[in-house]
Design a protein around this motif. Sequence first.
Motif, PDB file in Angstrom:
ATOM      1  N   UNK A   1       6.215 -10.943  -7.329  1.00 16.48           N
ATOM      2  CA  UNK A   1       5.724  -9.595  -7.588  1.00 16.48           C
ATOM      3  C   UNK A   1       4.246  -9.605  -7.957  1.00 16.48           C
ATOM      4  N   UNK A   2       3.815 -10.631  -8.656  1.00 19.08           N
ATOM      5  CA  UNK A   2       2.405 -10.706  -9.037  1.00 19.08           C
ATOM      6  C   UNK A   2       1.495 -10.851  -7.819  1.00 19.08           C
ATOM      7  N   UNK A   3       2.020 -11.442  -6.733  1.00 17.63           N
ATOM      8  CA  UNK A   3       1.179 -11.587  -5.535  1.00 17.63           C
ATOM      9  C   UNK A   3       0.878 -10.241  -4.887  1.00 17.63           C
ATOM     10  N   UNK A   4       1.644  -9.214  -5.218  1.00 16.75           N
ATOM     11  CA  UNK A   4       1.353  -7.880  -4.698  1.00 16.75           C
ATOM     12  C   UNK A   4       0.188  -7.235  -5.437  1.00 16.75           C
ATOM     13  N   UNK A   5      -0.156  -7.769  -6.607  1.00 17.28           N
ATOM     14  CA  UNK A   5      -1.256  -7.244  -7.425  1.00 17.28           C
ATOM     15  C   UNK A   5      -2.115  -8.416  -7.890  1.00 17.28           C
ATOM     16  N   UNK A   6      -2.823  -9.085  -6.967  1.00 14.89           N
ATOM     17  CA  UNK A   6      -3.528 -10.322  -7.302  1.00 14.89           C
ATOM     18  C   UNK A   6      -4.774 -10.094  -8.146  1.00 14.89           C
ATOM     19  N   UNK A   7      -5.065 -11.071  -8.967  1.00 16.29           N
ATOM     20  CA  UNK A   7      -6.325 -11.110  -9.724  1.00 16.29           C
ATOM     21  C   UNK A   7      -6.596  -9.844 -10.516  1.00 16.29           C
ATOM     22  N   UNK A   8      -5.524  -9.250 -11.043  1.00 13.50           N
ATOM     23  CA  UNK A   8      -5.654  -8.070 -11.900  1.00 13.50           C
ATOM     24  C   UNK A   8      -6.132  -6.826 -11.157  1.00 13.50           C
ATOM     25  N   UNK A   9      -6.335  -6.912  -9.834  1.00 10.49           N
ATOM     26  CA  UNK A   9      -6.775  -5.730  -9.096  1.00 10.49           C
ATOM     27  C   UNK A   9      -5.591  -4.791  -8.892  1.00 10.49           C
ATOM     28  N   UNK A  10      -5.868  -3.508  -8.945  1.00  5.80           N
ATOM     29  CA  UNK A  10      -4.804  -2.529  -8.748  1.00  5.80           C
ATOM     30  C   UNK A  10      -4.657  -2.285  -7.246  1.00  5.80           C
ATOM     31  N   UNK A  11      -4.091  -3.256  -6.552  1.00  8.33           N
ATOM     32  CA  UNK A  11      -3.971  -3.186  -5.110  1.00  8.33           C
ATOM     33  C   UNK A  11      -3.135  -1.981  -4.694  1.00  8.33           C
ATOM     34  N   UNK A  12      -3.481  -1.442  -3.533  1.00  9.07           N
ATOM     35  CA  UNK A  12      -2.747  -0.303  -3.009  1.00  9.07           C
ATOM     36  C   UNK A  12      -1.321  -0.718  -2.664  1.00  9.07           C
ATOM     37  N   UNK A  13      -0.387   0.127  -2.982  1.00 10.02           N
ATOM     38  CA  UNK A  13       0.995  -0.115  -2.570  1.00 10.02           C
ATOM     39  C   UNK A  13       1.634   1.221  -2.238  1.00 10.02           C
ATOM     40  N   UNK A  14       2.671   1.171  -1.421  1.00  7.39           N
ATOM     41  CA  UNK A  14       3.440   2.352  -1.049  1.00  7.39           C
ATOM     42  C   UNK A  14       4.872   2.149  -1.523  1.00  7.39           C
ATOM     43  N   UNK A  15       5.525   3.240  -1.899  1.00 10.13           N
ATOM     44  CA  UNK A  15       6.938   3.144  -2.242  1.00 10.13           C
ATOM     45  C   UNK A  15       7.758   3.393  -0.987  1.00 10.13           C
ATOM     46  N   UNK A  16       8.944   2.798  -0.910  1.00  9.76           N
ATOM     47  CA  UNK A  16       9.831   3.031   0.209  1.00  9.76           C
ATOM     48  C   UNK A  16      10.404   4.442   0.150  1.00  9.76           C
ATOM     49  N   UNK A  17      10.804   4.946   1.297  1.00  8.56           N
ATOM     50  CA  UNK A  17      11.360   6.295   1.390  1.00  8.56           C
ATOM     51  C   UNK A  17      12.818   6.316   0.949  1.00  8.56           C
ATOM     52  N   UNK A  18      13.323   7.521   0.728  1.00 13.91           N
ATOM     53  CA  UNK A  18      14.733   7.710   0.448  1.00 13.91           C
ATOM     54  C   UNK A  18      15.200   7.168  -0.886  1.00 13.91           C
ATOM     55  N   UNK A  19      14.271   6.975  -1.835  1.00 15.05           N
ATOM     56  CA  UNK A  19      14.667   6.460  -3.143  1.00 15.05           C
ATOM     57  C   UNK A  19      15.050   5.003  -3.139  1.00 15.05           C
ATOM     58  N   UNK A  20      14.737   4.267  -2.084  1.00 12.50           N
ATOM     59  CA  UNK A  20      15.049   2.838  -2.050  1.00 12.50           C
ATOM     60  C   UNK A  20      14.237   2.104  -3.114  1.00 12.50           C
ATOM     61  N   UNK A  21      14.808   1.100  -3.761  1.00 18.94           N
ATOM     62  CA  UNK A  21      14.132   0.433  -4.887  1.00 18.94           C
ATOM     63  C   UNK A  21      13.109  -0.600  -4.438  1.00 18.94           C
ATOM     64  N   UNK A  22      12.095  -0.137  -3.707  1.00 15.18           N
ATOM     65  CA  UNK A  22      11.140  -1.107  -3.185  1.00 15.18           C
ATOM     66  C   UNK A  22       9.758  -0.542  -2.958  1.00 15.18           C
ATOM     67  N   UNK A  23       8.822  -1.459  -2.714  1.00 12.13           N
ATOM     68  CA  UNK A  23       7.433  -1.122  -2.425  1.00 12.13           C
ATOM     69  C   UNK A  23       6.965  -1.909  -1.203  1.00 12.13           C
TER      70      UNK A  23
END
Length: 339
Positions: free
Chosen positions: A101-123
Amino acid sequence: MRRWIKVAVTAAAVLGLGGYIAEPYARDWMAVGSACDGALPRDAVEQLRPESAQFTGGESQRIPGLGFYRCSLSFQGEQRWDVPLIGLAAYTGHDDQDRDLMTAFPDMHLSSHMVLSGGLPGIVDDLGVVRIVMPCPALGKDDEGRPRKMLVRFEPGEAWKRESEAVHRTAVSLANSASGKLGCGARPLSAPQKTASLDWKKRQRSAVPVERAAGTGCDWLARAGLARETGWRVMAEVNDSAPANSCELRGKETASGREPAMVFSAWYGDWGNRLTADDGNGERLPLTAVARCDGEAANFRIDAAKNTPGLAEADRPRLLKMFAEDQVRRRGCSGLRLY
């Protein structure tokens, strides 16, 4: 007799040619059917496949003692090398999940992410990697008393931006399969009938004026009292099951062509503690907040430039508090503290 011999030879030649023509399709059928222990939806995989690519096969590996499962499907690249089209890795170990999970937000940067549709528990991160987090009721709690979970990391190939529906369906099918392989016992996910685009630029263009934030998941911004002349537009990436949420504000374009922005971020799970801590001394950064959700930490943070137009320094703690309170209410968290 000679006539029948000629007919037989001709028929054999036709059958042989037909078999030769059909062979690539048969290989594709077998490769997709055997990859990932048969969990891949064929029509969705076809949408993700590069044009004219020939599937070469797949592999899978399960190590129950380590709570690890992986699988892949490959195709023949331009240099005739096997290139992974679809890759999956699933973990039930807490440390493995935190690292990924930390690799999705490397080096403390607030990297862009999208949430999955339909209430799925993911990004989905800015490289197209899908991460789904599912509770594992069959695995009980870990050594620290936290409910066990499973993280599924899915890499859908280069077509992910234009094939949102195929990405969602494949991710759901693989996550459900991984739950069974690792004894997670999670409630099966269902793919949504409609999915939002995974093209980040299209998502940005769908941002709405701040006064119309109600119903976006960032409803609190409609009552935040922001200056309308700034022209703030809201890009909401909020899903009440996702491991990360964000409300992003973009203002009018400046003379330099850049848009001022501020981002309100939420991360669910102890791994998010690192995103709100000072690397130098380990203390919490200012303008952050923390709460408890499902036995783990939930972290909240505001990120904005010092001279953001229409945003006074005194407004930041108030806005962070509104964001964190809204997230806590949505997720049923408790013990909110602001720093």
